[in-house]
Enzyme design. Structure first.
Site, PDB file in Angstrom:
ATOM      1  N   GLU A 153       0.809  -1.223   0.000  1.00  0.00           N
ATOM      2  CA  GLU A 153       0.000   0.000   0.000  1.00  0.00           C
ATOM      3  C   GLU A 153       0.843   1.274   0.000  1.00  0.00           C
ATOM      4  O   GLU A 153       1.735   1.428   0.827  1.00  0.00           O
ATOM      5  CB  GLU A 153      -0.876  -0.027   1.268  1.00  0.00           C
ATOM      6  CG  GLU A 153      -1.657   1.232   1.525  1.00  0.00           C
ATOM      7  CD  GLU A 153      -2.417   1.201   2.848  1.00  0.00           C
ATOM      8  OE1 GLU A 153      -3.425   1.907   2.948  1.00  0.00           O
ATOM      9  OE2 GLU A 153      -1.988   0.474   3.782  1.00  0.00           O
ATOM     10  N   GLU A 252     -12.213   3.274   5.777  1.00  0.00           N
ATOM     11  CA  GLU A 252     -11.072   3.591   6.629  1.00  0.00           C
ATOM     12  C   GLU A 252     -11.012   5.108   6.821  1.00  0.00           C
ATOM     13  O   GLU A 252     -10.019   5.756   6.512  1.00  0.00           O
ATOM     14  CB  GLU A 252      -9.776   3.047   6.005  1.00  0.00           C
ATOM     15  CG  GLU A 252      -8.660   2.890   7.030  1.00  0.00           C
ATOM     16  CD  GLU A 252      -7.336   2.483   6.409  1.00  0.00           C
ATOM     17  OE1 GLU A 252      -6.716   1.542   6.919  1.00  0.00           O
ATOM     18  OE2 GLU A 252      -6.908   3.099   5.417  1.00  0.00           O
TER      19      GLU A 252
END
Length: 277
Positions: A153, A252
């Protein structure tokens, strides 16, 4: 109104943090969700069995699916962003691999996020990258035993973290594939981080959709709920679905006020995974 049909999962390391960790899965279920994800839920790489068992029990008892779990990433509040490329703590990451994958095996989770780690003063970046490729290959080998995927990520807001764009993350994944032959290391497209770091998010989706293993969202700027900023999240997710992505979308974002009150943008009938079948 949402124009895509992708299922949502709630990240319980950023939402419902007003509750003790083990109470959060049930709170997500009460808010209408069937699926949750977590950063590493313990403070050490290898927690005691009773702590692992407690976490597994809390997810099971809540009746939610665990869709994603981070490997141990160090002291996140203190600024750590993973151990994968950190020479002095590489052994901790390796010790954590089997623990993480075992939790996934128990709870049916097959996606494991490996935060890359910050650049370390005094360490050669090339050596850090070589170490990261080794560690990601080890993680991929362990995850492969249960049909799992390791995720890489790009991150924003961490000045020493070297993966900022989709191209940075894809470069790491390519390096792992060349070195080890692993085919289960995939790109985690966090649309918030990509946007904040200046990536063309729609372009990333068009170019890399087939390499995306998981998606997370928050609006930008601010990392708030969808609709609180300027990102066309519905349009981006619709584009992702059209490009062939059919996985989870992790929520998130940071709630303003109680987490349970932060889902007004998402009708209750769109929260449960059965709504997307």
């Amino acid at each position: 109104m949402s124009t895509h049909h992708l299922p949502y999962t709630v990240n319980l390391s950023i939402l419902f943090t007003e509750l003790p960790l083990l109470e959060r899965p049930a709170a997500a279920k009460a808010a209408g969700f069937d699926a949750v994800e977590f950063w590493w839920p313990h403070t050490v790489a290898v927690p005691e069995d009773k702590d692992v068992d407690g976490f597994v029990r809390a997810v099971r008892d809540a009746g939610v699916q665990l869709t994603g779990l981070n490997f141990f990433a160090g002291d996140m509040p203190g600024g750590d962003r993973g151990l994968v490329s950190w020479p002095a703590r590489s052994a901790e990451f390796r010790d954590n691999i089997d623990v993480t994958v075992a939790i996934g095996e128990q709870l049916g989770c097959r996606a494991f996020n490996a935060l890359y780690g910050n650049r370390v003063e005094g360490a050669d970046p090339a050596e850090q990258d070589a170490l990261a490729a080794e560690n990601l290959a080890l993680a991929a080998e362990a995850a492969q035993r249960i049909g799992g995927t390791v995720l890489v990520e790009p991150v924003s807001g961490a000045p020493a973290y070297p993966l900022l764009t989709a191209a940075d993350a894809i470069g790491v994944i390519d390096r792992v594939e060349r070195a080890s032959g692993a085919r289960n290391v995939r790109f985690l497209a966090d649309l918030y981080h990509l946007a904040v770091n200046g990536d063309d998010v729609a372009g990333v989706i068009a170019t890399h959709a087939k390499r995306i293993g998981h998606v997370q969202i928050a609006d930008a700027p601010g990392r708030g709920a969808p609709g609180s900023g300027g990102l066309d999240l519905d349009g981006l997710l619709t584009g992702l679905e059209a490009a062939g992505y059919d996985g989870w979308v992790g929520l998130e974002y940071k709630a303003q006020g109680p987490s349970a009150d932060s889902f007004g943008w998402l009708p209750r009938e769109r929260r449960g995974s059965t709504a997307h079948a």
